[in-house]
Design an enzyme around this catalytic site. Structure first.
Site, mmCIF file in Angstrom:
data_model
loop_
_atom_site.group_PDB
_atom_site.id
_atom_site.type_symbol
_atom_site.label_atom_id
_atom_site.label_comp_id
_atom_site.label_asym_id
_atom_site.label_seq_id
_atom_site.Cartn_x
_atom_site.Cartn_y
_atom_site.Cartn_z
ATOM 1 N N TYR A 1 0.841 -1.199 0.000
ATOM 2 C CA TYR A 1 0.000 0.000 0.000
ATOM 3 C C TYR A 1 0.880 1.254 0.000
ATOM 4 O O TYR A 1 0.670 2.168 -0.785
ATOM 5 C CB TYR A 1 -0.946 -0.007 1.214
ATOM 6 N N GLU B 1 -11.212 5.877 5.618
ATOM 7 C CA GLU B 1 -10.644 6.838 6.578
ATOM 8 C C GLU B 1 -11.609 7.079 7.732
ATOM 9 O O GLU B 1 -11.188 7.189 8.886
ATOM 10 C CB GLU B 1 -10.294 8.165 5.894
ATOM 11 N N TRP C 1 -4.260 2.423 10.893
ATOM 12 C CA TRP C 1 -4.545 2.258 9.472
ATOM 13 C C TRP C 1 -4.373 0.805 9.041
ATOM 14 O O TRP C 1 -5.129 0.304 8.216
ATOM 15 C CB TRP C 1 -3.662 3.203 8.654
#
Length: 169
Positions: free
Chosen positions: A3, A25, A33
């Protein structure tokens, strides 16, 4: 790592991808995350492959289905906000032509901001993320304060905060 190297900080102008990151988000609020990235496929399945019109049409039954889905973060407020935000996302598309035009319109010349950070020092928010978050809050968006907004800007390449010397820069 994949990512970081292949997505984070790369400019995104596609509304479906921008909507995906809006949902992800918002789900990340208060979590790491990596927790969300590990559930990304679960979110794709649960949220109709991030089809904003389908998500905007979710019903109370869909909310209950999502609350039982182990592939996502089962927080009722976050689930409800995703549906609410989908409806507002569509309103922005109608007003600005696309969500991308709305978001990128906050940047000077609509170009990514490339920061020159070395050894950390990356901010959690900026004046631009403050302005976008304030506008979106006024429009009724939930789970999209200035810190989440700045993370969204980083994820979608509005800002490139890869440190000097990073191979993904």
């Amino acid at each position: 790592m994949k990512y970081h190297d292949e997505e984070w900080g790369k400019p995104v102008y596609d509304d479906q991808v921008l909507f995906e990151f809006l949902i992800l988000e918002g789900a990340q609020a208060g979590l790491s995350w990596i927790t969300i990235l590990r559930r990304r496929e679960g979110y794709r399945k649960a949220f109709a492959n991030f089809d904003v019109k389908k998500v905007a049409a979710f019903t109370a039954e869909d909310v209950e289905r999502l609350m039982q889905d182990e592939g996502i973060i089962r927080n009722r407020l976050k689930v409800l906000s995703a549906i609410n935000n989908a409806k507002l996302f569509i309103k922005i598309q109608e007003e600005f032509g696309s969500f991308a035009d709305f978001m990128w319109g906050y940047l000077p010349n609509r170009k990514p901001i490339v920061n020159d950070f070395k050894n950390g020092g990356i901010p959690a928010r900026t004046e631009i993320s403050d302005a976008i978050a304030k506008d979106m809050k006024k429009r009724g968006f939930k789970f999209f304060g200035t810190t989440i907004c700045y993370a969204h800007m980083q994820a979608t390449g509005m800002v490139n905060d890869h440190e000097i010397g990073c191979i993904a820069r």
